[in-house]
Structure formats: C-alpha cells, structure tokens
Enzyme design. Sequence first.
Site, PDB file in Angstrom:
ATOM      1  N   GLY A 110     -70.980 -33.950  84.213  1.00 23.45           N
ATOM      2  CA  GLY A 110     -70.012 -35.034  84.285  1.00 23.45           C
ATOM      3  C   GLY A 110     -69.929 -35.805  82.991  1.00 23.45           C
ATOM      4  O   GLY A 110     -68.842 -36.166  82.522  1.00 23.45           O
ATOM      5  N   CYS A 114     -66.539 -42.567 102.755  1.00 18.57           N
ATOM      6  CA  CYS A 114     -66.374 -43.754 101.912  1.00 18.57           C
ATOM      7  C   CYS A 114     -65.460 -44.790 102.550  1.00 18.57           C
ATOM      8  O   CYS A 114     -65.626 -45.993 102.317  1.00 18.57           O
ATOM      9  CB  CYS A 114     -65.845 -43.351 100.542  1.00 18.57           C
ATOM     10  SG  CYS A 114     -64.397 -42.279 100.601  1.00 18.57           S
ATOM     11  N   GLU A 137     -72.754 -50.549 100.540  1.00 19.97           N
ATOM     12  CA  GLU A 137     -72.402 -49.299 101.212  1.00 19.97           C
ATOM     13  C   GLU A 137     -73.673 -48.532 101.567  1.00 19.97           C
ATOM     14  O   GLU A 137     -74.455 -48.167 100.686  1.00 19.97           O
ATOM     15  CB  GLU A 137     -71.507 -48.444 100.309  1.00 19.97           C
ATOM     16  CG  GLU A 137     -70.996 -47.193 100.998  1.00 19.97           C
ATOM     17  CD  GLU A 137     -70.046 -46.395 100.127  1.00 19.97           C
ATOM     18  OE1 GLU A 137     -69.033 -45.914 100.647  1.00 19.97           O
ATOM     19  OE2 GLU A 137     -70.329 -46.251  98.920  1.00 19.97           O
ATOM     20  N   GLY A 179     -73.818 -27.819  88.608  1.00 21.27           N
ATOM     21  CA  GLY A 179     -74.891 -28.483  87.883  1.00 21.27           C
ATOM     22  C   GLY A 179     -75.018 -29.953  88.194  1.00 21.27           C
ATOM     23  O   GLY A 179     -74.448 -30.466  89.161  1.00 21.27           O
ATOM     24  N   GLU A 230     -62.228 -42.866  92.647  1.00 21.36           N
ATOM     25  CA  GLU A 230     -62.277 -43.233  94.069  1.00 21.36           C
ATOM     26  C   GLU A 230     -63.742 -43.451  94.389  1.00 21.36           C
ATOM     27  O   GLU A 230     -64.529 -42.507  94.443  1.00 21.36           O
ATOM     28  CB  GLU A 230     -61.655 -42.139  94.934  1.00 21.36           C
ATOM     29  CG  GLU A 230     -61.366 -42.598  96.351  1.00 21.36           C
ATOM     30  CD  GLU A 230     -62.348 -42.054  97.361  1.00 21.36           C
ATOM     31  OE1 GLU A 230     -63.331 -42.786  97.660  1.00 21.36           O
ATOM     32  OE2 GLU A 230     -62.155 -40.936  97.849  1.00 21.36           O
ATOM     33  N   GLY A 280     -74.563 -33.923  87.799  1.00 25.89           N
ATOM     34  CA  GLY A 280     -73.504 -34.820  87.369  1.00 25.89           C
ATOM     35  C   GLY A 280     -73.834 -35.534  86.085  1.00 25.89           C
ATOM     36  O   GLY A 280     -72.962 -35.759  85.228  1.00 25.89           O
ATOM     37  N   LYS A 340     -66.374 -29.724  88.534  1.00 26.09           N
ATOM     38  CA  LYS A 340     -67.821 -29.888  88.670  1.00 26.09           C
ATOM     39  C   LYS A 340     -68.086 -30.248  90.123  1.00 26.09           C
ATOM     40  O   LYS A 340     -67.936 -31.385  90.542  1.00 26.09           O
ATOM     41  CB  LYS A 340     -68.332 -30.995  87.733  1.00 26.09           C
ATOM     42  CG  LYS A 340     -69.808 -30.835  87.316  1.00 26.09           C
ATOM     43  CD  LYS A 340     -70.820 -30.847  88.449  1.00 26.09           C
ATOM     44  CE  LYS A 340     -71.001 -32.236  89.012  1.00 26.09           C
ATOM     45  NZ  LYS A 340     -72.079 -32.243  90.077  1.00 26.09           N
TER      46      LYS A 340
END
Length: 474
Positions: A207, A279, A377, A201, A245, A203, A170
């Site tokens: 997902g 990240c 973040e 598509g 992650e 998430g 995905k």
Amino acid sequence: MRNYTQFYIDGQWVAPVTPRTTEVVNPATEAVSGTISLGSPADVDKAVAAARRAFASYGDASVAERLDLLEAIQAEYLRREAELGAAITEEMGAPASLANGFHTLLGKGHLATAIDVLRTFKFEEQRGVTLIRKEPIGVCGLITPWNWPMNQTCVKVFPALAAGCTMILKPPQLAPYSAQILAEILHDAGVPAGVFNMIQGQGSVIGAALSKHEDVDMISFTGSEPVGVQIQKDAADTVKRVGLELGGKSAWIVLDDASLAAHVAGATAGMMGNSGQTCSAGSRLLVPSARLDEVRKVAAEAADGVTVGDPTGNFAMGPVVSRSQYDIIQDYIGKGLAEGAELIAGGLGRPEGLDKGWYVRPTVFIGTNDMVISREEIFGPVLVIIGYDDIDDAVAIANDSNFGLGGYVSGEDLDTCRAVSRRLRTGAIWVNGGFDFHAPFGGYKRSGNGREWGELGLHEYLEVKSIVGWAAPA
C-alpha cells in the site's frame, strides 16, 4: 490447502521478485488453510510499469469495447460464483449462506451496475463554446479490506475498468483467496495484459509503495481511519487523487411508535450479521428513553436468538476474522463493563460449546454516547443502545460522532423518517431498510471522502477536461 504464491502482472502469473510467503489461517478452526506470497516494492514497480504501458491503449478503448469486456467478465463471474463463496467462508469465516448469498451477490451487483451505468454515461457534453470531456484518470492503486472481500474489491475494479483505467489491486492479507479467483476470472474473460494487475502482501509495504509511486495517478482505499490518514500523507508528495472509505459508528434511530419492538429486534439481529464486521453497521441503536424497559427485553431476546457456530453449517454468525480481531473485540467488551454500561446480552469469551475458532458472543450494552464503546469503531458483534428524550435529542446524539458513514431511521411515519434523515451528518442513510446499487456510498468527517457505487462511483475514476472554443461563438 490453497497455495497462491504467484502474482498477476502484465497478463501473466509471475513469481515475486523476492520470494517470501506467509500462512493464512482459517478463523473457524485456527488451522492453516494455505499460503500466499508477500510482495515487495520491486513487484509494485513491475505492476505499475505494466499498467502504464497498457493505459496507452486501454485508456482509448471505446465504450463498446469496454462493455464487451465487462459482459465477458460477467459470464465468467457467474460461472465461478460458487467458488468465490466457498473461498470467502474459508478465508474470513462468513457463514456459507451469507458467503454464497449477499457476499457474492454484491460483487455481481457492482458488475451489473457498472455495465448499466456505462451504457448511458455521457463522457462528452457541449456547453456553449466549450466541450466538457470526462477521461480516465490513468493508473489506479486499489487497496481493499477483508470484511466484505467481493464487495470492496468489485466496487473498485469494475468502475475503474468501465472508466478506461488500468490498475494494481492489493487484496487483504487476511482474506486473499477470493481475490485470487477474481484475478483468474478477469484473465479468462480476456482482460488485456497490464490492464488489471494483482499483488498480494502487507498493506504497510504494498500500500505504501503504491501510494508513493510517481506513476500511480489515484489510490482508492477502504479500511481503517489511521491507515487512510497515512495513505493521504504518502500520496501527498505526488499530488495524486485519494479516495477513502474509512470507519463508522453509525446510529440507528428507532422512532417512538407501535413498530418499535420489531425495529429494535431487526436492528439488533442486523448488527450481528457478518459478525459485526461491517463499516456501516448500525452499532449505536437510539431508542426512546421512556421505553428502555421494553427495548431491553426485545434486544436481549434478539441477540440471544442469533446462532453462532461453524460457518459451513446452518448458523447465523461465524467467527471474526482473526485472533487479533477477537482480542480487540474482547478488550472493548471489557471497557464497556468497566465504564458501567449495562450488559443485557453476550459478554466476554466465546459462546458456550465453542472452544476453538475466533467466535464472539453477540453482545448488547445499554450505555451513553460518551462511553468508549459508543465513540470508537469496535468492528465486531457489539451493539450499544442509547436512550433519547425527543427527536432533537436523537439527532444530536447521532451527529455527535467523529464518523459519518452510515445511518438508519426506522418508524411508521415516513415524513418523520425523511425529516430526521435530512438532519443526519452522514453519507448514506437507510429508511426502513431498502437497498440500491445505484445509491452513492461514502463518508462524512473521518469516515473518508469520495463516493463509490453507481454513477458517482464511475466519476471517481475520471478526470474532467474543458476544451474552450470547441464550437465557434454565435
């Protein structure tokens, strides 16, 4: 205009079960650059069924067969590498030099590493009377982000193929083009039908369907902490393996020595790479408090020296990926100002002369570790400089974070750098730069679990079986 309205399922390009499309916007121009289809749980069911059928044979493929396949993919990847770079610039705004450089290099590096690891990997080992056997885990759902499209996709796809797994990818909705080309590469290289499948598509739809699916044995996700938490919850009912992650707020500790200025300049410019959308970026720069005046000048000059503009031109930094991301970053810059952080470079709004595109000014604050801009973040070109009193204080500040993905230590005394590195609670640390495709990468704390890259990246896709009594007792 790119129009990618079919999914890759069971070795073919097929129409979605329920046709529905969305536009993709070029972040540099704000113009529509193409269209993709949005998949549904019904598409996931088709792809998972294909992957399950294919696993019956591909899971038993020999190492030699898997090596031949990966080497065929390698030839196709190299043939189309320039197309991948152009797609990355168009979909997420990476400067052409970066997209055709480090972005695509990471993809082919993970492929070469998977080949290298597979050549010597021991899938069976006898210990006493027991045979310990490592077998492919099965059908994997791979969910990838937009910030490093080839890196985050290839670091999952190629180890999974090397392990003998089948998969459903995905790709990110904001950056779908390079994944489309990668799927074409895998098809042209002769990946057997059903081994690799791809559905574009949302998430929240694809997902979630993958995470909850009874016939998916593993989910590997790279992205934000809240989404990772939801994936774990969705996967819990079927007790599947989940590799995550997630976010980071990595500290970069610069030691108090003669090289401080050079390291501060490098860390500041490095934070602005990929528009700060990394990240593991060193977004907290820790420096000796006694030298803040020197640091202030060096960091401001380094940030002001980062050129920003059209990613197809000769600029160091392009736009961020979307209007939404731009707004989030602007909000954080505003919070930094409201908290009383000292702004020494950049600030609110677009860089001068840019009135279209999601361009952010390379921004540097001097602040404290309790500020929002130091805790959360931002995922943009925003650096916070924090002073420390001594090494113990620097380590305490670095570890005072909910995250633990990356870390950096720079200085002339390698023994001190090593000692500091041992004390940091984070998954990967870079001492005075360096790079290694075989170094495991992953997070402590809320930065996730599991490891990618190198040999440990292959372990993620393997189950361990013990066959006791394999050998007769002595």
